[in-house]
Write an enzyme that holds these catalytic residues in place. Structure first.
Site, PDB file in Angstrom:
ATOM      1  N   TYR A  10      -0.535  23.127  49.520  1.00  0.00           N
ATOM      2  CA  TYR A  10      -1.556  24.177  49.318  1.00  0.00           C
ATOM      3  C   TYR A  10      -3.050  24.182  49.606  1.00  0.00           C
ATOM      4  O   TYR A  10      -3.430  25.309  49.776  1.00  0.00           O
ATOM      5  CB  TYR A  10      -1.243  24.411  47.793  1.00  0.00           C
ATOM      6  CG  TYR A  10       0.116  24.832  47.236  1.00  0.00           C
ATOM      7  CD1 TYR A  10       0.395  26.166  47.139  1.00  0.00           C
ATOM      8  CD2 TYR A  10       1.028  23.801  47.077  1.00  0.00           C
ATOM      9  CE1 TYR A  10       1.393  26.527  46.738  1.00  0.00           C
ATOM     10  CE2 TYR A  10       2.327  24.276  46.454  1.00  0.00           C
ATOM     11  CZ  TYR A  10       2.685  25.558  46.159  1.00  0.00           C
ATOM     12  OH  TYR A  10       3.822  26.044  45.809  1.00  0.00           O
ATOM     13  N   ASP A  30       1.577  15.943  58.528  1.00  0.00           N
ATOM     14  CA  ASP A  30       2.523  15.767  57.253  1.00  0.00           C
ATOM     15  C   ASP A  30       3.580  14.615  57.733  1.00  0.00           C
ATOM     16  O   ASP A  30       4.063  14.549  58.663  1.00  0.00           O
ATOM     17  CB  ASP A  30       2.720  16.954  56.935  1.00  0.00           C
ATOM     18  CG  ASP A  30       3.263  17.002  55.351  1.00  0.00           C
ATOM     19  OD1 ASP A  30       2.143  17.713  54.411  1.00  0.00           O
ATOM     20  OD2 ASP A  30       4.164  16.382  54.896  1.00  0.00           O
ATOM     21  N   THR A  82      -2.163  14.376  43.745  1.00  0.00           N
ATOM     22  CA  THR A  82      -2.580  13.379  42.985  1.00  0.00           C
ATOM     23  C   THR A  82      -1.966  13.714  41.531  1.00  0.00           C
ATOM     24  O   THR A  82      -2.782  14.131  40.851  1.00  0.00           O
ATOM     25  CB  THR A  82      -4.054  13.373  42.903  1.00  0.00           C
ATOM     26  OG1 THR A  82      -4.560  14.661  42.566  1.00  0.00           O
ATOM     27  CG2 THR A  82      -4.614  12.467  44.003  1.00  0.00           C
ATOM     28  N   LYS A 203     -15.281  17.801  39.700  1.00  0.00           N
ATOM     29  CA  LYS A 203     -14.098  18.751  39.828  1.00  0.00           C
ATOM     30  C   LYS A 203     -13.407  18.374  38.697  1.00  0.00           C
ATOM     31  O   LYS A 203     -12.718  19.565  38.308  1.00  0.00           O
ATOM     32  CB  LYS A 203     -13.375  18.073  41.108  1.00  0.00           C
ATOM     33  CG  LYS A 203     -11.985  18.484  41.145  1.00  0.00           C
ATOM     34  CD  LYS A 203     -11.919  19.915  41.612  1.00  0.00           C
ATOM     35  CE  LYS A 203     -10.370  20.303  41.447  1.00  0.00           C
ATOM     36  NZ  LYS A 203     -10.111  21.718  41.933  1.00  0.00           N
ATOM     37  N   ASN A 207     -11.935  21.794  35.814  1.00  0.00           N
ATOM     38  CA  ASN A 207     -10.638  22.058  35.543  1.00  0.00           C
ATOM     39  C   ASN A 207     -10.520  21.655  33.954  1.00  0.00           C
ATOM     40  O   ASN A 207      -9.718  22.391  33.270  1.00  0.00           O
ATOM     41  CB  ASN A 207      -9.543  21.427  36.292  1.00  0.00           C
ATOM     42  CG  ASN A 207      -9.308  22.288  37.881  1.00  0.00           C
ATOM     43  OD1 ASN A 207      -9.792  23.119  38.112  1.00  0.00           O
ATOM     44  ND2 ASN A 207      -8.693  21.484  38.654  1.00  0.00           N
ATOM     45  N   ARG A 210     -11.875  24.535  31.613  1.00  0.00           N
ATOM     46  CA  ARG A 210     -10.851  25.730  31.685  1.00  0.00           C
ATOM     47  C   ARG A 210      -9.832  25.300  30.737  1.00  0.00           C
ATOM     48  O   ARG A 210      -9.285  26.270  29.708  1.00  0.00           O
ATOM     49  CB  ARG A 210     -10.615  26.120  32.973  1.00  0.00           C
ATOM     50  CG  ARG A 210      -9.675  27.317  33.293  1.00  0.00           C
ATOM     51  CD  ARG A 210     -10.229  28.030  34.419  1.00  0.00           C
ATOM     52  NE  ARG A 210      -9.175  29.030  34.746  1.00  0.00           N
ATOM     53  CZ  ARG A 210      -9.667  30.416  34.243  1.00  0.00           C
ATOM     54  NH1 ARG A 210     -10.805  30.789  34.044  1.00  0.00           N
ATOM     55  NH2 ARG A 210      -8.709  31.661  34.689  1.00  0.00           N
ATOM     56  N   CYS A 257      -3.211  21.771  38.462  1.00  0.00           N
ATOM     57  CA  CYS A 257      -4.767  21.224  38.397  1.00  0.00           C
ATOM     58  C   CYS A 257      -5.107  21.110  37.054  1.00  0.00           C
ATOM     59  O   CYS A 257      -5.203  20.054  36.456  1.00  0.00           O
ATOM     60  CB  CYS A 257      -5.343  22.337  39.163  1.00  0.00           C
ATOM     61  SG  CYS A 257      -4.651  22.905  40.746  1.00  0.00           S
ATOM     62  N   TYR A 315       4.100  29.406  37.595  1.00  0.00           N
ATOM     63  CA  TYR A 315       3.047  29.092  36.365  1.00  0.00           C
ATOM     64  C   TYR A 315       2.113  30.175  36.162  1.00  0.00           C
ATOM     65  O   TYR A 315       1.450  30.235  35.298  1.00  0.00           O
ATOM     66  CB  TYR A 315       2.416  27.806  36.983  1.00  0.00           C
ATOM     67  CG  TYR A 315       1.180  27.818  37.907  1.00  0.00           C
ATOM     68  CD1 TYR A 315       1.455  27.740  39.175  1.00  0.00           C
ATOM     69  CD2 TYR A 315       0.000  27.843  37.298  1.00  0.00           C
ATOM     70  CE1 TYR A 315       0.284  28.027  40.130  1.00  0.00           C
ATOM     71  CE2 TYR A 315      -1.098  27.975  38.195  1.00  0.00           C
ATOM     72  CZ  TYR A 315      -0.624  27.919  39.513  1.00  0.00           C
ATOM     73  OH  TYR A 315      -2.035  28.060  40.331  1.00  0.00           O
TER      74      TYR A 315
HETATM   75  N1  SAJ Z   1      -4.251  30.748  31.886  1.00  0.00           N
HETATM   76  C1  SAJ Z   1      -4.044  31.022  30.369  1.00  0.00           C
HETATM   77  N2  SAJ Z   1      -4.888  32.128  30.019  1.00  0.00           N
HETATM   78  C2  SAJ Z   1      -6.169  32.217  30.780  1.00  0.00           C
HETATM   79  C3  SAJ Z   1      -6.354  31.500  32.305  1.00  0.00           C
HETATM   80  C4  SAJ Z   1      -5.376  30.988  32.757  1.00  0.00           C
HETATM   81  O1  SAJ Z   1      -3.064  30.762  29.787  1.00  0.00           O
HETATM   82  O2  SAJ Z   1      -7.203  32.812  30.197  1.00  0.00           O
HETATM   83  C5  SAJ Z   1      -3.152  29.840  32.450  1.00  0.00           C
HETATM   84  C6  SAJ Z   1      -2.304  30.604  33.705  1.00  0.00           C
HETATM   85  O3  SAJ Z   1      -1.312  31.454  33.419  1.00  0.00           O
HETATM   86  C7  SAJ Z   1      -1.750  29.317  34.256  1.00  0.00           C
HETATM   87  C8  SAJ Z   1      -2.899  28.288  34.062  1.00  0.00           C
HETATM   88  O4  SAJ Z   1      -3.622  28.501  33.033  1.00  0.00           O
HETATM   89  O5  SAJ Z   1      -0.794  28.785  33.628  1.00  0.00           O
HETATM   90  C9  SAJ Z   1      -3.778  27.865  35.178  1.00  0.00           C
HETATM   91  O6  SAJ Z   1      -4.184  28.971  35.917  1.00  0.00           O
HETATM   92  P1  SAJ Z   1      -5.757  29.251  36.484  1.00  0.00           P
HETATM   93  O7  SAJ Z   1      -5.308  30.768  37.307  1.00  0.00           O
HETATM   94  O8  SAJ Z   1      -6.760  29.348  35.362  1.00  0.00           O
HETATM   95  O9  SAJ Z   1      -5.983  28.084  37.476  1.00  0.00           O
HETATM   96  P2  SAJ Z   1      -5.229  27.419  38.706  1.00  0.00           P
HETATM   97  O10 SAJ Z   1      -4.448  26.116  38.178  1.00  0.00           O
HETATM   98  O11 SAJ Z   1      -4.411  28.257  39.623  1.00  0.00           O
HETATM   99  O12 SAJ Z   1      -6.312  26.943  39.560  1.00  0.00           O
HETATM  100  C10 SAJ Z   1      -7.492  25.968  38.911  1.00  0.00           C
HETATM  101  C11 SAJ Z   1      -8.661  26.717  39.283  1.00  0.00           C
HETATM  102  N3  SAJ Z   1      -9.586  25.994  38.446  1.00  0.00           N
HETATM  103  C12 SAJ Z   1     -10.634  26.856  37.651  1.00  0.00           C
HETATM  104  O13 SAJ Z   1     -10.438  27.819  37.432  1.00  0.00           O
HETATM  105  C13 SAJ Z   1     -11.456  25.852  36.907  1.00  0.00           C
HETATM  106  C14 SAJ Z   1      -9.070  26.709  40.795  1.00  0.00           C
HETATM  107  O14 SAJ Z   1     -10.502  27.030  40.985  1.00  0.00           O
HETATM  108  C15 SAJ Z   1      -9.084  25.121  41.392  1.00  0.00           C
HETATM  109  O15 SAJ Z   1      -9.114  25.145  42.629  1.00  0.00           O
HETATM  110  C16 SAJ Z   1      -7.568  24.624  40.920  1.00  0.00           C
HETATM  111  O16 SAJ Z   1      -7.399  24.872  39.644  1.00  0.00           O
HETATM  112  C17 SAJ Z   1      -7.367  23.056  41.365  1.00  0.00           C
HETATM  113  O17 SAJ Z   1      -6.643  22.843  42.439  1.00  0.00           O
HETATM  114  O18 SAJ Z   1      -7.815  22.466  40.872  1.00  0.00           O
END
Ligand code: SAJ
Length: 407
Positions: A10, A30, A82, A203, A207, A210, A257, A315
């Site tokens: 990804y 890869d 990881t 980093k 995450n 969030r 993540c 997800y």
């Molecule tokens: N989610 C909720 N409520 C929200 C926001 C998200 O339930 O208000 C859920 C989503 O449905 C999902 C999960 O959280 O299941 C994560 O989704 P996401 O869209 O917030 O983030 P990821 O996992 O797709 O990507 C994150 C991002 N990190 C942050 O926003 C801090 C991205 O910038 C990173 O590059 C990525 O992790 C990573 O690779 O670490």
């Protein structure tokens, strides 16, 4: 400068394509022979907005090639998974160390070795630096190590790759400047040069921030339900305050993540971490909460399990990624309780992951009395009329109507 991107998933694939489309000579490596075959025919292994077009541009540049093992290069970018070890919650660095070993076996003197994979703070010192030294090489002379964590969000990867700012963690500022020049091929955002340890922690902190904030929204959802209050309306109104920005509650946190990285801190600092651990527990508890609500709705409305359908296996919305998906967590929970028979459907997922998985939306809906919306794909937003005669349990606050019950 020749760049070898190690790990074409990804993160590695979009990075390799962007670098070669931006003019650098890139070899993508890869270990997965099947994946390499697919990539050699110009096909990506996952869906992402704009990726096929970028792939075409990269191929047309004549600067992109693939190889099953690392090759001599000036810069190595490691982008391998990881995971965390389930028993102790600490990082499993084995993919990173295996990749680093492969790099060290072929890298010429003076090469830069940049790890993009998200790692627990201290991993470069604990795992990468000793490997370099064990090979008889000197860090900062023979090999320059760096940590350049990715920040892109699935679903909007290519936009974020070119617009987000980046953290470049290095021992020597000059190496940071070289990396800046390389990443400038596609990154229009600000690039901050800092220490390796700061880059690692930043980093993971991003995450974790969030995760904790989503956990707050999820806890609100649970307590508002208990108190008979409308959590979505409460969040909408509270967010009008200039310094309040509550995220959205949902059926859980998935992806490779946000649901993984905070565990690195829990695993390494078990006696210090408190809020972060609670947040993980709250978010991991959401699929079971959804199941409790489903079971209540079934009882109140006389619905049997074969009349229940779960919409969405990924997800989050509009991606085909199912890693750590809340629906799969919920499914595992159901199976543990020997409760099977409910249907599942996801328009983005073509492989069979669960029992009773349908590949046609209409067939999935036929005979259902309760549809549980686990993922807010555009597809369901565009087909709400097909759910008009059913009870809908909307865990994503994406549907409206008298037949819709919210989280
Ligand atoms: N989610 C909720 N409520 C929200 C926001 C998200 O339930 O208000 C859920 C989503 O449905 C999902 C999960 O959280 O299941 C994560 O989704 P996401 O869209 O917030 O983030 P990821 O996992 O797709 O990507 C994150 C991002 N990190 C942050 O926003 C801090 C991205 O910038 C990173 O590059 C990525 O992790 C990573 O690779 O670490």
């Amino acid at each position: 400068m020749k760049i070898n991107v190690v790990g074409l998933g990804y993160i590695g694939l979009p990075t390799a394509l962007s670098l070669s489309a931006g003019g650098w000579e890139v070899v993508g490596t890869d270990k997965n022979a099947e994946l390499l075959e697919k990539l050699a025919s110009g096909e990506a292994a996952f869906e992402e907005k704009g990726l096929p077009e970028l792939f075409q541009k990269a191929s047309a540049s004549g600067k992109l090639s693939f190889a099953p093992a690392c090759v001599p290069a000036d810069l190595y970018i490691v982008a391998v998974p990881t995971p965390y070890l389930k028993h102790c919650k600490r990082i499993d660095p084995s993919f990173v160390t295996a990749a680093v070993r492969d790099v060290l076996a072929v890298c010429p003197k003076g090469a830069i070795l940049a790890v993009e994979s998200t790692i627990a703070p201290g991993t470069m010192d604990a795992c990468v630096r000793p490997l370099v030294e064990k090979t008889g090489l000197v860090c900062g002379k023979d090999v320059h190590i760096a940590h350049v964590p990715e920040r892109i969000i699935p679903g909007n990867m290519l936009y974020e790759l070119s617009h987000n700012s980046r953290t470049i963690g290095v021992d020597e500022p000059a190496v940071g400047e070289t990396l800046k020049t390389v990443y400038r091929a596609f990154c229009g955002g600000e690039m901050v040069i800092t220490s390796i340890r700061t880059a690692e922690m930043t980093k993971v902190v991003e995450n974790t921030y969030r995760d904790v904030n989503i956990a707050f929204a999820n806890e609100l959802a649970r307590l508002c339900y208990r108190g008979g209050m409308d959590v979505n309306e409460i969040i909408r109104v509270a967010n009008m305050h200039p310094r309040v920005n509550i995220l959205s509650p949902g059926p859980g946190v998935g992806g490779h993540c946000i649901s993984v990285d905070p565990w690195f801190l829990v695993g390494d600092y078990p006696d210090v971490v408190n809020l972060i651990l609670q947040a993980r527990r709250i978010n991991d508890g959401m699929p079971a909460f959804v199941l409790e609500r489903v079971s209540e709705l079934m009882e109140q409305n006389g619905i049997s399990v074969s009349e229940v359908g779960f919409y969405g296996l990924t997800y989050k919305e509009n991606v085909d990624d199912v890693r750590e998906s809340p629906t799969l967590q919920l499914y595992a929970c159901m199976k543990n309780h020997l409760a099977c028979g409910a249907r599942f459907y996801d328009p983005m997922v073509k492989t069979k992951l669960v029992d009773c998985q349908y590949d046609d939306f209409d067939a999935f809906l036929n005979g259902l009395k309760l549809v549980v919306v686990m993922v807010a794909h555009d597809q369901i937003r565009q087909n709400t009329e097909k759910l008009a005669d059913k009870l809908v349990f909307d865990t994503r606050n994406c549907m409206s109507g008298g037949n819709v019950v919210k989280l």
